[in-house]
Motif scaffolding. Structure first.
Motif, PDB file in Angstrom:
ATOM      1  N   GLU A  31       0.827  -1.252   0.085  1.00 39.89           N
ATOM      2  CA  GLU A  31      -0.135  -0.079  -0.194  1.00 39.89           C
ATOM      3  C   GLU A  31       0.908   1.253  -0.033  1.00 39.89           C
ATOM      4  OE1 GLU A  31      -3.070   0.087  -0.132  1.00 39.89           O
ATOM      5  OE2 GLU A  31      -3.711  -1.990   0.133  1.00 39.89           O
ATOM      6  N   GLU A  32       1.878   1.289   0.578  1.00 40.46           N
ATOM      7  CA  GLU A  32       2.825   2.623   0.937  1.00 40.46           C
ATOM      8  C   GLU A  32       3.183   3.198  -0.491  1.00 40.46           C
ATOM      9  OE1 GLU A  32       3.465  -0.640   2.347  1.00 40.46           O
ATOM     10  OE2 GLU A  32       2.775  -0.285   4.194  1.00 40.46           O
ATOM     11  N   ASP A  33       3.824   2.472  -1.371  1.00 39.35           N
ATOM     12  CA  ASP A  33       4.503   3.107  -2.423  1.00 39.35           C
ATOM     13  C   ASP A  33       4.217   2.407  -3.799  1.00 39.35           C
ATOM     14  OD1 ASP A  33       7.005   3.836  -4.337  1.00 39.35           O
ATOM     15  OD2 ASP A  33       7.068   4.926  -2.570  1.00 39.35           O
ATOM     16  N   SER A  34       3.997   3.389  -4.645  1.00 33.18           N
ATOM     17  CA  SER A  34       3.214   2.883  -5.799  1.00 33.18           C
ATOM     18  C   SER A  34       4.428   2.362  -6.789  1.00 33.18           C
ATOM     19  CB  SER A  34       2.591   4.126  -6.661  1.00 33.18           C
ATOM     20  OG  SER A  34       3.466   5.115  -7.152  1.00 33.18           O
ATOM     21  N   GLN A  35       5.940   2.811  -6.626  1.00 33.81           N
ATOM     22  CA  GLN A  35       6.853   2.618  -7.544  1.00 33.81           C
ATOM     23  C   GLN A  35       6.890   0.963  -7.428  1.00 33.81           C
ATOM     24  OE1 GLN A  35       9.620   5.588  -6.083  1.00 33.81           O
ATOM     25  NE2 GLN A  35      10.161   5.901  -8.291  1.00 33.81           N
ATOM     26  N   SER A  36       6.826   0.370  -6.123  1.00 34.78           N
ATOM     27  CA  SER A  36       7.385  -0.951  -6.165  1.00 34.78           C
ATOM     28  C   SER A  36       6.130  -1.720  -6.675  1.00 34.78           C
ATOM     29  CB  SER A  36       7.440  -1.412  -4.643  1.00 34.78           C
ATOM     30  OG  SER A  36       8.550  -0.878  -4.015  1.00 34.78           O
ATOM     31  N   TRP A  37       4.927  -1.639  -6.479  1.00 35.30           N
ATOM     32  CA  TRP A  37       4.044  -2.428  -6.988  1.00 35.30           C
ATOM     33  C   TRP A  37       4.124  -2.358  -8.712  1.00 35.30           C
ATOM     34  CZ3 TRP A  37      -0.395  -1.487  -9.841  1.00 35.30           C
ATOM     35  CH2 TRP A  37      -0.892   0.025  -9.485  1.00 35.30           C
ATOM     36  N   VAL A  38       4.213  -1.194  -9.158  1.00 39.57           N
ATOM     37  CA  VAL A  38       4.064  -1.123 -10.656  1.00 39.57           C
ATOM     38  C   VAL A  38       5.415  -1.824 -11.247  1.00 39.57           C
ATOM     39  CG1 VAL A  38       4.710   0.593 -12.448  1.00 39.57           C
ATOM     40  CG2 VAL A  38       3.089   1.183 -10.649  1.00 39.57           C
ATOM     41  N   ALA A  39       6.746  -1.726 -10.555  1.00 40.17           N
ATOM     42  CA  ALA A  39       7.690  -2.480 -10.927  1.00 40.17           C
ATOM     43  C   ALA A  39       7.425  -4.219 -10.738  1.00 40.17           C
ATOM     44  CB  ALA A  39       9.016  -2.126 -10.256  1.00 40.17           C
ATOM     45  N   ALA A  40       6.871  -4.442  -9.681  1.00 41.11           N
ATOM     46  CA  ALA A  40       6.560  -5.840  -9.479  1.00 41.11           C
ATOM     47  C   ALA A  40       5.731  -6.464 -10.431  1.00 41.11           C
ATOM     48  CB  ALA A  40       5.970  -6.044  -7.844  1.00 41.11           C
ATOM     49  N   LEU A  41       4.775  -5.528 -10.873  1.00 39.18           N
ATOM     50  CA  LEU A  41       3.693  -6.068 -12.136  1.00 39.18           C
ATOM     51  C   LEU A  41       4.609  -6.180 -13.219  1.00 39.18           C
ATOM     52  CD1 LEU A  41       0.466  -4.011 -11.602  1.00 39.18           C
ATOM     53  CD2 LEU A  41       0.864  -6.252 -10.906  1.00 39.18           C
ATOM     54  N   GLU A  42       5.612  -5.098 -13.696  1.00 38.81           N
ATOM     55  CA  GLU A  42       6.317  -5.258 -14.771  1.00 38.81           C
ATOM     56  C   GLU A  42       7.076  -6.496 -14.752  1.00 38.81           C
ATOM     57  OE1 GLU A  42       8.800  -2.353 -16.729  1.00 38.81           O
ATOM     58  OE2 GLU A  42       7.198  -1.060 -15.793  1.00 38.81           O
ATOM     59  N   ALA A  43       7.676  -6.838 -13.581  1.00 34.99           N
ATOM     60  CA  ALA A  43       8.639  -7.922 -13.597  1.00 34.99           C
ATOM     61  C   ALA A  43       7.964  -9.224 -13.698  1.00 34.99           C
ATOM     62  CB  ALA A  43       9.382  -8.039 -12.056  1.00 34.99           C
ATOM     63  N   SER A  44       6.908  -9.213 -13.181  1.00 33.46           N
ATOM     64  CA  SER A  44       5.733 -10.507 -13.080  1.00 33.46           C
ATOM     65  C   SER A  44       5.651 -10.921 -14.791  1.00 33.46           C
ATOM     66  CB  SER A  44       4.400 -10.452 -12.293  1.00 33.46           C
ATOM     67  OG  SER A  44       4.656 -10.201 -11.094  1.00 33.46           O
ATOM     68  N   GLY A  45       5.110  -9.560 -15.399  1.00 31.79           N
ATOM     69  CA  GLY A  45       4.769  -9.793 -16.595  1.00 31.79           C
ATOM     70  C   GLY A  45       6.042 -10.437 -17.572  1.00 31.79           C
ATOM     71  N   THR A  46       7.355  -9.971 -17.293  1.00 36.54           N
ATOM     72  CA  THR A  46       8.230 -10.465 -17.962  1.00 36.54           C
ATOM     73  C   THR A  46       8.692 -11.820 -17.743  1.00 36.54           C
ATOM     74  OG1 THR A  46       9.332  -8.022 -17.867  1.00 36.54           O
ATOM     75  CG2 THR A  46      10.898 -10.050 -18.606  1.00 36.54           C
ATOM     76  N   LEU A  47       8.602 -12.248 -16.381  1.00 32.01           N
ATOM     77  CA  LEU A  47       9.040 -13.601 -16.051  1.00 32.01           C
ATOM     78  C   LEU A  47       8.158 -14.760 -16.340  1.00 32.01           C
ATOM     79  CD1 LEU A  47      10.535 -12.622 -12.482  1.00 32.01           C
ATOM     80  CD2 LEU A  47      11.765 -13.128 -14.500  1.00 32.01           C
ATOM     81  N   ALA A  48       6.586 -14.050 -16.256  1.00 34.33           N
ATOM     82  CA  ALA A  48       5.632 -15.266 -16.399  1.00 34.33           C
ATOM     83  C   ALA A  48       5.859 -15.586 -18.092  1.00 34.33           C
ATOM     84  CB  ALA A  48       4.415 -14.428 -16.672  1.00 34.33           C
ATOM     85  N   THR A  49       6.438 -14.618 -18.943  1.00 36.85           N
ATOM     86  CA  THR A  49       6.657 -15.234 -20.219  1.00 36.85           C
ATOM     87  C   THR A  49       7.520 -16.374 -20.279  1.00 36.85           C
ATOM     88  OG1 THR A  49       6.299 -12.855 -20.985  1.00 36.85           O
ATOM     89  CG2 THR A  49       7.266 -14.449 -22.720  1.00 36.85           C
ATOM     90  N   LEU A  50       8.619 -16.329 -19.592  1.00 35.96           N
ATOM     91  CA  LEU A  50       9.658 -17.376 -19.520  1.00 35.96           C
ATOM     92  C   LEU A  50       9.464 -18.573 -18.560  1.00 35.96           C
ATOM     93  CD1 LEU A  50      12.561 -14.844 -18.841  1.00 35.96           C
ATOM     94  CD2 LEU A  50      11.902 -15.845 -20.959  1.00 35.96           C
ATOM     95  N   TYR A  51       8.652 -18.413 -17.589  1.00 37.17           N
ATOM     96  CA  TYR A  51       8.156 -19.417 -16.547  1.00 37.17           C
ATOM     97  C   TYR A  51       6.817 -19.413 -16.360  1.00 37.17           C
ATOM     98  CZ  TYR A  51      13.151 -18.812 -15.402  1.00 37.17           C
ATOM     99  OH  TYR A  51      14.500 -18.542 -15.628  1.00 37.17           O
ATOM    100  N   PRO A  52       5.829 -19.769 -17.350  1.00 37.56           N
ATOM    101  CA  PRO A  52       4.423 -19.695 -17.489  1.00 37.56           C
ATOM    102  C   PRO A  52       3.800 -20.938 -16.352  1.00 37.56           C
ATOM    103  CG  PRO A  52       5.171 -20.705 -19.350  1.00 37.56           C
ATOM    104  CD  PRO A  52       6.272 -20.141 -18.862  1.00 37.56           C
ATOM    105  N   VAL A  53       4.758 -22.030 -16.127  1.00 39.35           N
ATOM    106  CA  VAL A  53       4.091 -22.948 -15.247  1.00 39.35           C
ATOM    107  C   VAL A  53       4.098 -22.606 -13.871  1.00 39.35           C
ATOM    108  CG1 VAL A  53       4.482 -25.477 -14.299  1.00 39.35           C
ATOM    109  CG2 VAL A  53       4.660 -24.815 -16.779  1.00 39.35           C
TER     110      VAL A  53
END
Length: 1029
Positions: A496-518
C-alpha cells in the motif's frame, strides 16, 4: 613544337580563328564554351582547334601561351569523350612538355591533364607517364588552392581507372604523392588527400619504406583544429575532416607503432577535444589491430583510460574512455593465440582487476562507480572477458553487500551486481556447467530476496530489476527459487505504501511469466483467484470502497501476467467469472469496479494480439460472455438490479467497447468471418444461440421495438464490426445499414443514436466504391437533410452528418466536399452553430473506437493537409462575410482545424491566418481560447520572425487570459508567455517590466499547476537580456 607539328589537320575556318582570337587576345570567356559546343556538334574537330591555336601556343609571351592552353583545356574538359587514342597520345605528350613551361602556364596545363585523365581512350602507360611528369616537374604546394585540387583530382581519376598501372610504380607512387601532399593546409584539398591516402592503404598499393613518412604527412593534422568561416559556401565541417583523417589513421596496423604513442600523448593533454578525438580514434583502430600491435602499449593505454574515467569532469570523455577500453578488450579477445604465446587478454584483465577491485571495498565507496564502470566496460567485450571479471568481482560484491548495513550502500552494490548480470545475457553457453553464474546462484538469490524484503523502496526496485535479469538467464533458477520469487512479487504487488514498487513488481511479473508460465500458473494465479473471492465477499458485505485499491491491484496483476498462452487460459476465465459474480445480484458493484475489470480484460486482449492462437481464444471466450452479460442487463425485470443498471451506463459500455475492439482488430479474416456470422444476426434477428447462459426472460431486439437499454448495446456491435478487416463480408449488410440509419435519428437516447451513427460511418468508410456505396450515401444524405430541416431530430441528424463526413474525408471520397460545405453552412445556424464549429475538431482529430488505422479503416495519408487546403479559404471568407454574432463559430472551427494541422503545413500560411488566430483569443468561448493557445505556442518557437511582428498584441492577450476563469486556459496562456521569450530579445525588452509585474498575480493562483507555470514563465522574463541568456 614537335608535338604540335605532329597534329596534322585541315586549315582552320575563319569563324574558328575568330573565336580563338577573341578568347586569347580579347580576354573574352564566352568563346571557349562556343568552341566546345561546335566541337561536340561536329562543326570542328579537336585537331582543328589545336591548329587554330598554333600561333598562340608558340607565342613568346607566357600569358598568351597560357590563354591558348586554357582554351584548349576548357574544350577538352567538355569533349574528352570524343577523343581517339591517337589524339590522346599526342595531347598527353604536348601537355607533359608544357609542364616545364613558365609558372603562369602550369594551371591551364593541369586542367588539360585533368580532362585527359577522364578519357576512356587513354592508352596503357600514359597514366604513369603523366604522374611521373607531375611529380618531377611541378612543386604542387607552391600552386594556388584550386590548382592543387586539380592535381589531387588527376591522381584520384587515375587511381579509379588505372589502378594496376599505378601499382606497377611500386613505392615510387606513394613517395610521389607524399611530396604532393606535404604541407597541404586547405580543408577542401585535405578531404580529397585523406581519401587518396585511405585508398592507397585499403587497395594495397605498395608503401615500401615510406610507411612512417605517409603517417607523418597525415598525422601532423591530428587532432583536427578547424573552425569553418561564417557563411562558408563549401559547407565543410570540422567533423568531416575528423572522420576522414580517422579513417586514414585507423586503416592499417602498420601505423600502430607511430599512432599509439601519439594517441596516448593527446589523451593525457589538457584539451578536451583532443582527448575525445584520440579516444574515438583508438576505438576505431582496435577494429583492425591485433595483439601484436597493442602489446607494448597496453600498460600506457590502460593508465590513460583509467585516469580519464577516475578524474575527468566530462561525461563525454568518460563515455569515450569506457568505449575505448571495451574495444581494446574485444581486440585482445579475438586474436588467435599460438600454443606458446602469452595470453595478453588474461594479463590485461588482471591489471584492470588489480587497479579497480580494491576501490570496491573502500568504506567511503568514493571510487566505486568509476571502478565498476571500467570493469563492466571490459567485461562487456567478450565472453572470456566477462567470465574472467565476473568470477573475480561477484564474490567481492556479494561479500560487500553483507558487510554494509545501510540501504543506500546496499542499493549501490546491488546495482553494480545488476550491471554484471546484464552483461552475462550477451553471451550464450551451451554447457550449463560452464555458466559463471551457476556457482553464485544461491548467494545471488538470497541477496535479491533480502533486497525485496528491505523497507527501502529504492532497494526493492533494484532487487526487482535484478530478479528479472536473473530469471532471464536460461535454466539458472530452480523451481524452489521461482516459487519464492513469485511469492515476493505477489507481496510487492499489494504493497500500500509506495506505488513504484508494485508497478515494478507487475512489470517483472509480466516479463518472468513469459519465461516461466508453469511457475506463475501454479503459484501466483491461485493466490490471485483467492484474492478475487475475498473481494467478492467484501463487496457483498458492503466493504467495497475500503478494498477498492486491493481489488484494482489484483485485476492489474492478472492482466500483467497474461503474457503466455497457457496463462491466458487461466486468467481470462477468472476475470470473466469475476464479472459474472458481480452480475449475480449478491454483490454491490459500482461503476468503477466494473470498468476496472474491463480495463484488465482490454490489457489481456492487447497482450494476446501478437499470438494468433491466443487472440482467437480471447475473442471466442470473452466476446460472447460480455455480450451475454450486456444482453441480460438490458432485459426488463420486475426486480430492480443495481448492477444491471451499471452495465448499461455510458462509461461501462465505453470500457466494453474498448475490450471488443481490441479483441477484434488482430483477427485473421477467416476467423473474423466465423465471428461475424454469429454477432450480426444477434443484433438483427435476436439469435442468441451462441451466447453462454442464454436463457433470457425476453427477446433481444435492439433495432425493433426494444427497450432503451437494448438500443444502447448497439455500441458493442459498433466496436465489433468497425474493427473487422476490410475483406470480411458482413451478412445482411443492407438491412444492418438501414437499421443503423433509422436508429441514428432516434431522439429518445442520444447515446444509442450516436453509436449507430458512428457504426454507420465506420462501415461506410470501409465499403468498397461502387453502386451499393452510392446507395448508402444517398440514404444517409436524404436522412440528414430530412432531419436538419425541422423537427425533434435536428441534433441527431447533425451528429450523423459529422460522422459520415469524417468517414468520407478520411478516404478522400468526392462527396466529402459537399458534406463539408453543408457542415460549414450550419455555422450560421442559431441552434447548431456552436456544435458545427466543434464538428471541425472531430473531423481533424483521431478517434479511439471507430475510424482508426488499427481498426482497418481507410485513412489516407495527409488527409488533414488536404482538408486544410480545400476548406480553410472558405472558412476565412465565411468569417469575413458572417454577422458579428456568428463570427465566433467560424473562429472556433478555424482554430480547431489549425490546432490539429502539422506545423510545417501551417507555417507558410501563417502571415495570412495569424490575424484571425489573434482575434480568436478575444472570443469569450474558453474552448476557442484553449484551442488557439495550443496552436500558437509551437508557432512562437518555430516562426519567431513572423510572430515578433505582433508581439504587442500577443503579450496583451496572453496576460489577459492568464486571469481566465478556466484553469486550462490560464495554464496555456502562461505557457505561451514562456514561449514568447524565444522571440528576438530586442523586440521583447520594452515589455519586460510590464510582464514581470503582471505575472506576479498568477504566482498567488489557487491552483498549484497554474502557479508552477507562472514561476517558469516569470523566471524566463527575468533572465531576458541578461548575459548568457
Amino acid at each position: 613544337m614537335a608535338a604540335v607539328a605532329a597534329l596534322e589537320a585541315v586549315a582552320p575556318t575563319g569563324a574558328l580563328w575568330g573565336l580563338v582570337q577573341d578568347f586569347v587576345m580579347g580576354q573574352q570567356e564566352g568563346p571557349a564554351d562556343q568552341v566546345a559546343a561546335d566541337v561536340k556538334s561536329g562543326s570542328y574537330t579537336v585537331l582543328q582547334v589545336v591548329e587554330a591555336l598554333g600561333s598562340s601556343l608558340e607565342n613568346p609571351e607566357p600569358r598568351t601561351r597560357a590563354r591558348g592552353i586554357q582554351l584548349l583545356s576548357q574544350v577538352l574538359l567538355q569533349c574528352h569523350s570524343l577523343l581517339l587514342e591517337k589524339e590522346v597520345v599526342h595531347l598527353i605528350l604536348f601537355y607533359e612538355n608544357r609542364l616545364k613551361d613558365h609558372h603562369l602556364v602550369i594551371p591551364s596545363v593541369l586542367q588539360g591533364l585533368r580532362a585527359l585523365s577522364l578519357c576512356v581512350a587513354l592508352p596503357p602507360g600514359l597514366a604513369v607517364s603523366v604522374l611521373k611528369a607531375i611529380f618531377q616537374e611541378v612543386h604542387v604546394q607552391s600552386l594556388p588552392q584550386v590548382d592543387r585540387h586539380t592535381v589531387y583530382s588527376i591522381i584520384t581519376n587515375f587511381m579509379r581507372t588505372r589502378e594496376e598501372e599505378l601499382k606497377g610504380l611500386g613505392a615510387d607512387f606513394t613517395f610521389g604523392f607524399i611530396q604532393v601532399m606535404d604541407g597541404e593546409k586547405d580543408p577542401r584539398n585535405l578531404l580529397v588527400a585523406f581519401r587518396i591516402v585511405h585508398d592507397l592503404i585499403s587497395r594495397d598499393y605498395s608503401l615500401g619504406p615510406f610507411v612512417e613518412e605517409l603517417f607523418e604527412v597525415t598525422s601532423c593534422y591530428f587532432p583536427i583544429d578547424f573552425t569553418p568561416p561564417p557563411n562558408d559556401p563549401h559547407g565543410i565541417q570540422r567533423e568531416d575532416l575528423i572522420l576522414s583523417l580517422r579513417a586514414v589513421l585507423a586503416s592499417t596496423p602498420r601505423f600502430a607503432e607511430f599512432l599509439l604513442p601519439l594517441l596516448i600523448e593527446k589523451v593525457d593533454s589538457e584539451i578536451l577535444s583532443a582527448k575525445l578525438d584520440s579516444l574515438q580514434t583508438l576505438n576505431a583502430c582496435c577494429a583492425v589491430y591485433g595483439q601484436k600491435e597493442l602489446k607494448d602499449f597496453l600498460p600506457s593505454l590502460w593508465a590513460s583510460i583509467r585516469r580519464e574515467v577516475f578524474q575527468t569532469a566530462s561525461e563525454r570523455v568518460e563515455a569515450e574512455g569506457l568505449a575505448a577500453l571495451n574495444s581494446l578488450t574485444a581486440c585482445l579477445s579475438r586474436s588467435v593465440l599460438r600454443a606458446d604465446a602469452e595470453d595478453l587478454l588474461d594479463s590485461f584483465l588482471s591489471n584492470i582487476l588489480q587497479d579497480c577491485r580494491h576501490h570496491l571495498c573502500e568504506p567511503d565507496m568514493k571510487l566505486v562507480w568509476p571502478s565498476a564502470k571500467l570493469l563492466q566496460a571490459a567485461a562487456g567485450a567478450s565472453a572470456r572477458a566477462c567470465d574472467h571479471i565476473t568470477s573475480n568481482v561477484l564474490p567481492l560484491l556479494l561479500e560487500q553487500f553483507h558487510k554494509h548495513s545501510q540501504s543506500n550502500q546496499r542499493r549501490t552494490i546491488l546495482e553494480m551486481i545488476l550491471g554484471f548480470l546484464k552483461l552475462q545475457q550477451k553471451w550464450s553457453y551451451e554447457d550449463k556447467d560452464e555458466r559463471p553464474l551457476s556457482d553464485f546462484k544461491d548467494q545471488l538469490c538470497s541477496l535479491v530476496f533480502m533486497a525485496l524484503t528491505d523497507p527501502s523502496t529504492q532497494l526493492q526496485l533494484v532487487g526487482i530489476r535484478t530478479l528479472t535479469v536473473l530469471g532471464a538467464q536460461p535454466d539458472l533458477l530452480s523451481s524452489g527459487d521461482l516459487e519464492l520469487a513469485v511469492g515476493h512479487l505477489y507481496r510487492l504487488s499489494f504493497l500500500e505504501e509506495d506505488s513504484q514498487s508494485w508497478v515494478a513488481a507487475l512489470e517483472a511479473s509480466g516479463t518472468l511469466a513469459t519465461l516461466y508460465p508453469v511457475a506463475f500458473s501454479s503459484h501466483l494465479v491461485p493466490k490471485l483467484a483467492g484474492e478475487l473471492c475475498i473481494e467478492e465477499s467484501d463487496l457483498a458485505r458492503g466493504d467495497g470502497p475500503t478494498k477498492c485499491s486491493r481489488h484494482r491491484r489484483c485485476l492489474q496483476a492478472l492482466s500483467a501476467i497474461s503474457t503466455h498462452a497457457s496463462i491466458v487460459k487461466e486468467t481470462l476465465p477468472l476475470l470473466l467469472q469475476h464479472l459474472r459474480q458481480m452480475n449475480k445480484g449478491n454483490t454491490v458493484a459500482g461503476t468503477s469496479e466494473v470498468i476496472a475489470v474491463c480495463q484488465s480484460l482490454q490489457q489481456v486482449a492487447e497482450k494476446c494480439q501478437q499470438d494468433p492462437e491466443s487472440c482467437w481464444y480471447f475473442h471466442q471466450t470473452a466476446i460472447p460472455c460480455l455480450l451475454a452479460l450486456a444482453v441480460q442487463a438490458s432485459m426488463p425485470e420486475k426486480e430492480h438490479s443495481v448492477l444491471k443498471k451499471v452495465l448499461l451506463q455510458d462509461e461501462v459500455l465505453a470500457a466494453m467497447v474498448s475490450v471488443i475492439g481490441t479483441a477484434t482488430t488482430h483477427l485473421s479474416p477467416d476467423l473474423a468471418a466465423q465471428s461475424v456470422a454469429h454477432i450480426v444476426p444477434l443484433f438483427l434477428d435476436g439469435n442468441i444461440t451462441f451466447l453462454p447462459e442464454n436463457s433470457f426472460p425476453g427477446r433481444f431486439q435492439p433495432f425493433q421495438d426494444g427497450s432503451s437499454g437494448q438500443r444502447r448495446l448497439v455500441a458493442l456491435l459498433m466496436a465489433f464490426v468497425c474493427s473487422l478487416p476490410r475483406t470480411v463480408e458482413i451478412p445482411q449488410l443492407n438491412q444492418l445499414m438501414w437499421e443503423l440509419l433509422e436508429l441514428s435519428c432516434c431522439h429518445s437516447c442520444p447515446f444509442s443514436s450516436t453509436a449507430a451513427a458512428k457504426c454507420f460511418a465506420g462501415l461506410l468508410n470501409k465499403h468498397p466504391a461502387g453502386q451499393q456505396l452510392d446507395e448508402f450515401l444517398q440514404l444517409a444524405v436524404d436522412k440528414v437533410e430530412a432531419g436538419l430541416s425541422s423537427g425533434p431530430y435536428r441534433s441527431q441528424a447533425f451528429t450523423l452528418l459529422v460522422w459520415v463526413t469524417k468517414a468520407l474525408v478520411l478516404r478522400y471520397h468526392p462527396l466529402s466536399s459537399c458534406l463539408t460545405d453543408r457542415l460549414m453552412g450550419l455555422l450560421s445556424d442559431p441552434e447548431l452553430g456552436p456544435a458545427a464549429a466543434d464538428g471541425f475538431s472531430l473531423l481533424m482529430s483521431d478517434c479511439t473506437d471507430v475510424l482508426t488505422r488499427a481498426g482497418h479503416a481507410e485513412v489516407r495519408i495527409m488527409f488533414r493537409q488536404r482538408f486544410f487546403t480545400d476548406n480553410v479559404p472558405a472558412l476565412v471568407r465565411g468569417f469575413h462575410a458572417a454577422p458579428r454574432d456568428v463570427k465566433p463559430n467560424y473562429l472556433k472551427g478555424l482554430s480547431h482545424v489549425l490546432n490539429r494541422l502539422p506545423k510545417p503545413v501551417l507555417l507558410p500560411e501563417l502571415p495570412t491566418l495569424l490575424s484571425l488566430l489573434l482575434e480568436a483569443l478575444s472570443c469569450p468561448d474558453s474552448v476557442v481560447q484553449l484551442s488557439t493557445l495550443s496552436c500558437l505556442q509551437p508557432l512562437l518557437l518555430e516562426a519567431p520572425q513572423v510572430m515578433s511582428l505582433h508581439v504587442d498584441t500577443l503579450v496583451t492577450k496572453f496576460l489577459n487570459l492568464s486571469s481566465s476563469p478556466s484553469m486550462a486556459v490560464r495554464i496555456a496562456a502562461l505557457q505561451c508567455m514562456h514561449a514568447v521569450t524565444h522571440l528576438p530579445t530586442p523586440v521583447l525588452l520594452p515589455y519586460k517590466l510590464q510582464v514581470i509585474r503582471a505575472l506576479a498575480k498568477p504566482l498567488d493562483d489557487k491552483k498549484r499547476l497554474v502557479r508552477k507555470e507562472a514561476v517558469s514563465a516569470r523566471g524566463e522574463w527575468f533572465l531576458l537580456g541578461s548575459p548568457g541568456s
